[in-house]
Enzyme design. Structure first.
Site: not given
Ligand code: NAI
Ligand code: MG
Length: 494
Positions: A176, A251, A285, A386
């Site tokens: 996904k 992660e 990240c 962050e």
């Molecule tokens: P997110 O954690 O909401 O999304 C990441 C993935 O998880 C996407 O594919 C999303 O569709 C999926 N997802 C969201 N809700 C879910 C659920 N309830 N069950 C299963 N899958 C789900 O991250 P988002 O909203 O894109 O970014 C928010 C913040 O997260 C950013 O501002 C940043 O601070 C952090 N982030 C950190 C990352 C890293 O590399 N460690 C990467 C992206 C975001």
């Protein structure tokens, strides 16, 4: 303008999801451009993808690991050949500049190449038994169907570094990908299809987290979940996995510091900080979000860094003059703008930036000026949380002990770096810093395919990704005892 449709890939066919609300794929450098739409998947589409993966599992796991490795390796070669095409798509939908996008594709290729080689090294151990005439050894085996949930910030490399070890180990996969980058997700999987991955072995569901993502986590036939993304969702998935008895690898966030001591090469430290803080628009990240600087070099560091920030050219990443792209989408941009307000309210000194960038064509994109704060103290939210944007907080300290104390005073522990010429300080730092990756006289960002990647403390859970450790999450151990006494001396029935 073409409206591309990004579909699911299930059991070897491109198919539409059953939802009715397709997700627009928008160019963040110019939000007037709708690149296409991703299909809206629901639980029933996830069911179909998991069923296909389950059906394909027996044949895939029965193939010899080196044969699986050859297919995975071929996908890596295709990434290399397609770097320009994939890079351009990545820039259009994610926003990072073309050089960074192509660099990401190359990194994905390196990862797949390295991890494909692990197919020939899926070794166990032979271990001496204390029972006579007994041969004892360990062997790895796959988990079954694994679910991969990935973010938009490295929409090529992160799926690649999860898919490759999962497949090499003999699992089948349902991916996904992120809502913001469906085209890149499609291209990532297309390379594996073209490399010869059989139908059902690798499936995509495009869709939203709360529907498609949650259904994948909850599915009883999904043996394990590997997730990269926000702390909030990661903890939720981890808890959900625990309640279902399902292993979860996460992660999550970072608040990565660069420590600049009084004997540092300040010019080098400034260049590394600018690269780490503003590169990829701070949306890594591993981005540098705190500079912890000795008071003896603080003013010089800030002055030179402000000059470096002034050189940054925000814009459309397809334009070769651009050195920094936009935030990925309105939500992420809104989050960065909110932190600019929080910083102002907390009383930081704004050395540069602190605002949306709207000059000329920037008006149509989600751009923030590179932002440099001084007078930041460790208790402030801008020093602890962050932000994921081009915002750097400088914290002034007196000596290495205070620097380490401040560096470790956050909940995250992904990466860090130190700038110093003193070998004793280098080892003090290596010993004391609480980050999973650390750099001496080099930026906080980056990570090579053949080395483990991941963090300490609240940054994540589960074994490290990349490197040889990548295979750990995707395999179980079987411990085998073979009694070969054959009735000799009555066997070993004691
Ligand atoms: P997110 O954690 O909401 O999304 C990441 C993935 O998880 C996407 O594919 C999303 O569709 C999926 N997802 C969201 N809700 C879910 C659920 N309830 N069950 C299963 N899958 C789900 O991250 P988002 O909203 O894109 O970014 C928010 C913040 O997260 C950013 O501002 C940043 O601070 C952090 N982030 C950190 C990352 C890293 O590399 N460690 C990467 C992206 C975001
Ligand atoms: Mg989210």
């Amino acid at each position: 303008m073409s409206d591309h449709q990004f579909l699911n890939y299930i059991g070897g066919e491109w198919v539409e999801g059953s939802g009715t609300d397709p997700i627009p794929d928008i160019n963040p450098a110019d939000t007037r451009e709708v690149i296409g739409h991703a299909t809206d998947s629901q639980a029933q589409d996830v069911d179909a993808a998991v069923a296909a993966a389950k059906e394909a599992f027996e044949d895939w796991r029965s193939m010899t690991p080196p044969s699986r490795g050859k297919i995975v390796q071929a996908a890596g070669r295709l990434y290399e050949q397609r770097a320009a095409e994939i890079g351009e798509v990545l820039t259009r939908e994610e926003g990072k500049i073309l050089a960074e996008a192509k660099g990401e594709v190359q990194k994905g290729a390196n990862l797949v190449d390295f991890l494909s080689g692990e197919a020939r090294r899926l070794n166990g151990e032979t271990v001496p038994s204390e029972i006579p005439n007994t041969f004892a050894y360990t062997v790895r085996c796959p988990l079954g169907v694994v679910g991969l949930i990935t973010p938009w910030n490295f929409p090529m490399a992160i799926p690649a570094w999860k898919i490759a070890p999962a497949l090499v180990a003999g699992n089948t996969v349902v991916l996904k990908g992120a809502e913001q980058t469906p085209w890149t997700t499609q291209l990532v999987v297309q390379a594996f299809i073209d490399a010869g991955v059989p139908p059902g072995v690798l499936n995509i569901v495009q869709g939203r987290g709360a529907t498609a993502g949650a259904a994948l986590v909850d599915h009883p036939d999904v043996a394990a979940i590997s997730f990269t993304g926000s702390t909030e969702i990661g903890r939720h998935i981890w808890a959900r996995g625990a309640s279902l008895g399902k292993p979860v690898q996460c992660e999550l966030g970072g608040k990565n510091p660069i420590i600049v001591l009084d004997d540092a090469d300040v010019a080098l430290a400034v260049a590394a900080t600018a690269k780490g803080a503003f590169g990829s628009t701070g949306q890594r990240c591993t981005a540098t979000s705190r500079a912890i600087v000795d008071r003896r070099v603080h003013d010089q560091f800030v002055e030179e860094l402000a000059k470096a920030a002034a050189q940054v050219i925000p814009g459309n990443g397809l334009d070769p003059r651009t050195t920094m792209g936009p935030s990925v989408d309105k939500e992420q941009f809104g989050k960065v703008q909110e932190y600019l307000e929080i910083g102002a309210a907390e009383g930081v000194e704004v050395i540069c930036g602190g605002r949306r960038a709207t000059d000329g064509a920037l008006e149509y994109g989600l751009f923030t000026e590179p932002t440099l704060y001084t007078g930041v103290t460790r208790d402030m939210r801008v020093a602890r949380e962050e932000i994921f944007g081009p915002v750097l907080s400088v914290l002034e300290v007196d000596g290495i002990e205070e620097a380490l104390d401040v560096a470790n005073d956050v909940e995250f522990g992904l990466t860090s770096s130190v700038y110093t010429a003193d070998v004793n300080r280098v080892f003090r730092y290596i010993d004391k810093i609480e980050t999973g990756m650390l750099h001496v006289n080099s930026p906080t960002i980056g990570g090579e395919a053949q080395l483990p990647f991941g963090g300490m403390k609240k940054t994540g859970v589960g074994p490290r990704e990349m490197g040889k450790t990548a295979i750990e999450f995707y395999t179980e151990w079987k411990t085998v005892y073979i009694d070969y006494s054959g009735g000799f001396r009555g066997g070993n029935l004691y």
